[in-house]
Design a protein around this motif. Structure first.
Motif, PDB file in Angstrom:
ATOM      1  N   PHE A 144       0.866  -1.173   0.000  1.00  0.00           N
ATOM      2  CA  PHE A 144       0.000   0.000   0.000  1.00  0.00           C
ATOM      3  C   PHE A 144       0.905   1.227   0.000  1.00  0.00           C
ATOM      4  CE2 PHE A 144      -3.447   2.517   2.513  1.00  0.00           C
ATOM      5  CZ  PHE A 144      -3.764   3.231   1.359  1.00  0.00           C
ATOM      6  N   ASP A 145       0.982   1.887  -1.148  1.00  0.00           N
ATOM      7  CA  ASP A 145       1.804   3.088  -1.289  1.00  0.00           C
ATOM      8  C   ASP A 145       0.914   4.307  -1.075  1.00  0.00           C
ATOM      9  OD1 ASP A 145       3.538   5.095  -1.900  1.00  0.00           O
ATOM     10  OD2 ASP A 145       3.859   4.515  -3.993  1.00  0.00           O
ATOM     11  N   THR A 146       1.025   4.922   0.080  1.00  0.00           N
ATOM     12  CA  THR A 146       0.185   6.072   0.401  1.00  0.00           C
ATOM     13  C   THR A 146       0.743   7.371  -0.168  1.00  0.00           C
ATOM     14  OG1 THR A 146       1.273   6.649   2.498  1.00  0.00           O
ATOM     15  CG2 THR A 146      -0.436   4.932   2.568  1.00  0.00           C
ATOM     16  N   THR A 147       1.872   7.280  -0.897  1.00  0.00           N
ATOM     17  CA  THR A 147       2.484   8.466  -1.496  1.00  0.00           C
ATOM     18  C   THR A 147       2.328   8.494  -3.008  1.00  0.00           C
ATOM     19  OG1 THR A 147       4.681   7.536  -1.911  1.00  0.00           O
ATOM     20  CG2 THR A 147       4.231   8.322   0.323  1.00  0.00           C
ATOM     21  N   GLY A 148       2.281   7.330  -3.640  1.00  0.00           N
ATOM     22  CA  GLY A 148       2.211   7.251  -5.093  1.00  0.00           C
ATOM     23  C   GLY A 148       3.555   7.374  -5.775  1.00  0.00           C
ATOM     24  N   PHE A 149       4.612   7.702  -5.023  1.00  0.00           N
ATOM     25  CA  PHE A 149       5.915   7.933  -5.624  1.00  0.00           C
ATOM     26  C   PHE A 149       6.792   6.683  -5.654  1.00  0.00           C
ATOM     27  CE2 PHE A 149       4.586  12.159  -4.200  1.00  0.00           C
ATOM     28  CZ  PHE A 149       4.741  12.873  -5.376  1.00  0.00           C
ATOM     29  N   TRP A 150       6.349   5.598  -5.010  1.00  0.00           N
ATOM     30  CA  TRP A 150       7.168   4.401  -4.930  1.00  0.00           C
ATOM     31  C   TRP A 150       6.620   3.270  -5.787  1.00  0.00           C
ATOM     32  CZ3 TRP A 150      11.809   3.971  -2.334  1.00  0.00           C
ATOM     33  CH2 TRP A 150      12.185   5.105  -1.595  1.00  0.00           C
ATOM     34  N   PRO A 205       7.027   2.412  -9.064  1.00  0.00           N
ATOM     35  CA  PRO A 205       7.988   1.632  -9.856  1.00  0.00           C
ATOM     36  C   PRO A 205       8.823   0.694  -8.994  1.00  0.00           C
ATOM     37  CG  PRO A 205       7.991   3.934 -10.542  1.00  0.00           C
ATOM     38  CD  PRO A 205       7.198   3.867  -9.273  1.00  0.00           C
ATOM     39  N   ALA A 206       9.325   1.197  -7.855  1.00  0.00           N
ATOM     40  CA  ALA A 206      10.154   0.364  -6.978  1.00  0.00           C
ATOM     41  C   ALA A 206       9.350  -0.747  -6.330  1.00  0.00           C
ATOM     42  CB  ALA A 206      10.812   1.233  -5.906  1.00  0.00           C
ATOM     43  N   ALA A 207       8.068  -0.494  -6.077  1.00  0.00           N
ATOM     44  CA  ALA A 207       7.234  -1.483  -5.400  1.00  0.00           C
ATOM     45  C   ALA A 207       7.052  -2.750  -6.227  1.00  0.00           C
ATOM     46  CB  ALA A 207       5.874  -0.869  -5.066  1.00  0.00           C
ATOM     47  N   VAL A 208       7.080  -2.617  -7.538  1.00  0.00           N
ATOM     48  CA  VAL A 208       6.856  -3.788  -8.397  1.00  0.00           C
ATOM     49  C   VAL A 208       7.876  -4.880  -8.104  1.00  0.00           C
ATOM     50  CG1 VAL A 208       6.865  -4.625 -10.783  1.00  0.00           C
ATOM     51  CG2 VAL A 208       5.707  -2.470 -10.212  1.00  0.00           C
ATOM     52  N   SER A 209       9.134  -4.513  -7.958  1.00  0.00           N
ATOM     53  CA  SER A 209      10.169  -5.523  -7.723  1.00  0.00           C
ATOM     54  C   SER A 209      10.113  -6.104  -6.317  1.00  0.00           C
ATOM     55  CB  SER A 209      11.558  -4.916  -7.970  1.00  0.00           C
ATOM     56  OG  SER A 209      11.788  -3.830  -7.084  1.00  0.00           O
ATOM     57  N   ALA A 210       9.365  -5.472  -5.406  1.00  0.00           N
ATOM     58  CA  ALA A 210       9.224  -5.969  -4.036  1.00  0.00           C
ATOM     59  C   ALA A 210       7.976  -6.812  -3.865  1.00  0.00           C
ATOM     60  CB  ALA A 210       9.187  -4.794  -3.063  1.00  0.00           C
ATOM     61  N   LEU A 211       7.256  -7.052  -4.945  1.00  0.00           N
ATOM     62  CA  LEU A 211       5.955  -7.716  -4.893  1.00  0.00           C
ATOM     63  C   LEU A 211       6.092  -9.225  -5.065  1.00  0.00           C
ATOM     64  CD1 LEU A 211       2.989  -6.636  -4.698  1.00  0.00           C
ATOM     65  CD2 LEU A 211       2.894  -6.808  -7.188  1.00  0.00           C
ATOM     66  N   ALA A 212       5.313  -9.974  -4.304  1.00  0.00           N
ATOM     67  CA  ALA A 212       5.256 -11.427  -4.457  1.00  0.00           C
ATOM     68  C   ALA A 212       4.432 -11.785  -5.695  1.00  0.00           C
ATOM     69  CB  ALA A 212       4.626 -12.056  -3.215  1.00  0.00           C
ATOM     70  N   PRO A 213       4.564 -13.007  -6.218  1.00  0.00           N
ATOM     71  CA  PRO A 213       3.726 -13.417  -7.342  1.00  0.00           C
ATOM     72  C   PRO A 213       2.235 -13.246  -7.014  1.00  0.00           C
ATOM     73  CG  PRO A 213       5.498 -14.985  -7.026  1.00  0.00           C
ATOM     74  CD  PRO A 213       5.546 -14.047  -5.858  1.00  0.00           C
ATOM     75  N   PHE A 214       1.498 -12.733  -7.974  1.00  0.00           N
ATOM     76  CA  PHE A 214       0.060 -12.453  -7.847  1.00  0.00           C
ATOM     77  C   PHE A 214      -0.245 -11.414  -6.764  1.00  0.00           C
ATOM     78  CE2 PHE A 214       0.367 -16.873  -9.405  1.00  0.00           C
ATOM     79  CZ  PHE A 214      -0.214 -16.695 -10.661  1.00  0.00           C
ATOM     80  N   GLY A 215       0.754 -10.586  -6.463  1.00  0.00           N
ATOM     81  CA  GLY A 215       0.576  -9.564  -5.442  1.00  0.00           C
ATOM     82  C   GLY A 215      -0.239  -8.376  -5.936  1.00  0.00           C
ATOM     83  N   ARG A 216      -0.618  -7.503  -4.998  1.00  0.00           N
ATOM     84  CA  ARG A 216      -1.426  -6.331  -5.305  1.00  0.00           C
ATOM     85  C   ARG A 216      -0.735  -5.079  -4.772  1.00  0.00           C
ATOM     86  NH1 ARG A 216      -2.821 -11.075  -3.283  1.00  0.00           N
ATOM     87  NH2 ARG A 216      -3.903 -10.245  -1.458  1.00  0.00           N
ATOM     88  N   ILE A 217      -0.765  -4.015  -5.567  1.00  0.00           N
ATOM     89  CA  ILE A 217      -0.259  -2.717  -5.136  1.00  0.00           C
ATOM     90  C   ILE A 217      -1.427  -1.740  -5.107  1.00  0.00           C
ATOM     91  CG2 ILE A 217       1.300  -0.794  -5.589  1.00  0.00           C
ATOM     92  CD1 ILE A 217       3.070  -2.712  -7.180  1.00  0.00           C
ATOM     93  N   ALA A 218      -1.749  -1.241  -3.927  1.00  0.00           N
ATOM     94  CA  ALA A 218      -2.774  -0.210  -3.784  1.00  0.00           C
ATOM     95  C   ALA A 218      -2.070   1.134  -3.628  1.00  0.00           C
ATOM     96  CB  ALA A 218      -3.656  -0.500  -2.566  1.00  0.00           C
ATOM     97  N   TYR A 219      -2.649   2.177  -4.217  1.00  0.00           N
ATOM     98  CA  TYR A 219      -2.013   3.488  -4.119  1.00  0.00           C
ATOM     99  C   TYR A 219      -3.089   4.570  -4.113  1.00  0.00           C
ATOM    100  CZ  TYR A 219      -2.837   3.806  -9.176  1.00  0.00           C
ATOM    101  OH  TYR A 219      -3.426   3.840 -10.415  1.00  0.00           O
ATOM    102  N   ILE A 220      -2.739   5.704  -3.500  1.00  0.00           N
ATOM    103  CA  ILE A 220      -3.738   6.768  -3.354  1.00  0.00           C
ATOM    104  C   ILE A 220      -3.288   8.104  -3.912  1.00  0.00           C
ATOM    105  CG2 ILE A 220      -4.805   5.751  -1.312  1.00  0.00           C
ATOM    106  CD1 ILE A 220      -3.286   7.857   0.357  1.00  0.00           C
ATOM    107  N   ALA A 221      -2.093   8.183  -4.463  1.00  0.00           N
ATOM    108  CA  ALA A 221      -1.605   9.462  -4.965  1.00  0.00           C
ATOM    109  C   ALA A 221      -0.674   9.205  -6.129  1.00  0.00           C
ATOM    110  CB  ALA A 221      -0.890  10.241  -3.862  1.00  0.00           C
ATOM    111  N   ALA A 222      -0.297  10.278  -6.806  1.00  0.00           N
ATOM    112  CA  ALA A 222       0.600  10.184  -7.952  1.00  0.00           C
ATOM    113  C   ALA A 222       1.311  11.525  -8.105  1.00  0.00           C
ATOM    114  CB  ALA A 222      -0.185   9.845  -9.222  1.00  0.00           C
TER     115      ALA A 222
END
Length: 316
Positions: free
Chosen positions: A209-215, A217-234
């Motif tokens: 859960f990226d509450t900043t929206g700025f991470w 791209p980096a979050a993708v490589s930290a994700l497990a298979p079939f993982g989810r990235i939630a975000y609230i800003a950009a």
């Protein structure tokens, strides 16, 4: 009644404290005497003209807690809280002594929360609740919260722990003290995020859960298979360079979280959902609130716009 109101957008100088007629509720509405109202960054952005659907003149403010003084007999005298996508934008909001809204748009305030504490919860907790619901955070889910020291991040950690998730908090600010049972990482270079996360969650985080929206791209490589990235800003321009191939190879999912898609009735249902957790002592009570008179509201808007992280609660 007394209220904050703006008649133009683009400049916080357009916001002033003034006397306005008290609204009269329609047959399906309630009139709430506000005891406390939260001030969120989105309220400031509203006056600055970031929301093109706002109509003028307008009383801003989304979050509130108070007592119903007119409406259905079963609600009169009840302590309630609320938030939602129209108030403050297309109908007058909570930065006033009274607010009129649909009767379905208020929920009974948890007994364990003061009016000020309840008023601090609306946007942060409904945002976090929606993010966790839609990214399927349940017992045992490996969750990374980026921006954990912010209002939404803190709410997400509390709600995730109440669900039994395994939580790691990521922050930039040194000296952050996580909640009991929560590990933390110090954010530095985006290229290091994956290794930092996998030191806690081998194989990666199931939900980020990226509450900043700025991470993102980096979050993708930290994700497990079939993982989810939630975000609230950009970023301000609305664009980010996302490694789509890497996300595809992980079978990953992006979940955009925007509480302005939810009506006051939708939000009331969310408030009922997590409000019970406060009374069950499964959520910590909000703290570090700064209560100020409504008449000082314009100065509080200016402080937030200048970067203040204080949680202001306006008291009519």
């Amino acid at each position: 009644m007394y209220a904050l109101q703006f008649t133009a957008t683009g400049d916080l100088a357009a916001l002033s404290h003034r006397e306005l007629p008290t609204p009269t509720p329609a047959a399906d509405e309630v009139l709430v005497e506000i005891h406390a109202a939260g001030l969120n960054p989105s309220d400031v952005k509203n006056v600055l003209g970031r929301f093109p659907y706002t109509t003028l003149p307008r009383v801003p403010g989304r979050d509130f807690a108070g007592v119903v003084v007119q409406g259905p007999a079963e609600l009169i005298g009840q302590a309630v809280w609320g938030t939602g996508n129209q108030i403050g934008f297309s109908r007058d909001g909570s930065h006033a002594s009274h607010i009129c809204l649909p009767a379905s748009g208020v929920a009974r305030k948890p007994e364990s929360l003061s009016f000020a504490q309840a008023a601090s919860c609306g946007v942060p907790y409904t945002t976090a609740w929606d993010a966790l619901q839609r990214s399927q955070v349940t017992a045992g889910t490996r969750l990374l919260v980026i921006g954990a020291n912010g209002a939404v991040g803190s709410a997400a950690i509390g709600l995730a722990l109440a669900r039994g998730a395994e939580v790691v908090a990521a922050v930039r600010r040194p000296g952050y003290l996580p909640a009991p049972g929560v590990q933390s990482i110090q954010l530095d270079e985006p290229a290091n995020l994956a290794a930092q996360v996998k030191a806690h969650f081998p194989g990666g985080a199931e939900v980020i859960f990226d509450t900043t929206g700025f991470w993102l791209p980096a979050a993708v490589s930290a994700l497990a298979p079939f993982g989810r990235i939630a975000y609230i800003a950009a970023p301000a321009d609305g664009y980010v360079q996302l490694p789509a191939l890497a996300l595809y190879r992980r079978g990953g999912t992006l979940v955009g979280v925007n509480t302005l898609l939810y009506s006051t009735a939708d939000c009331a249902a969310m408030l009922d959902g997590f409000g019970a957790l406060f009374d069950q002592r499964k959520l910590p009570l909000p703290g570090d609130l700064r209560e100020v008179p409504l008449s000082e509201g314009p100065a509080c808007y200016l402080a937030v716009n200048q970067g203040s992280t204080e949680k202001f609660i306006l008291r009519p």
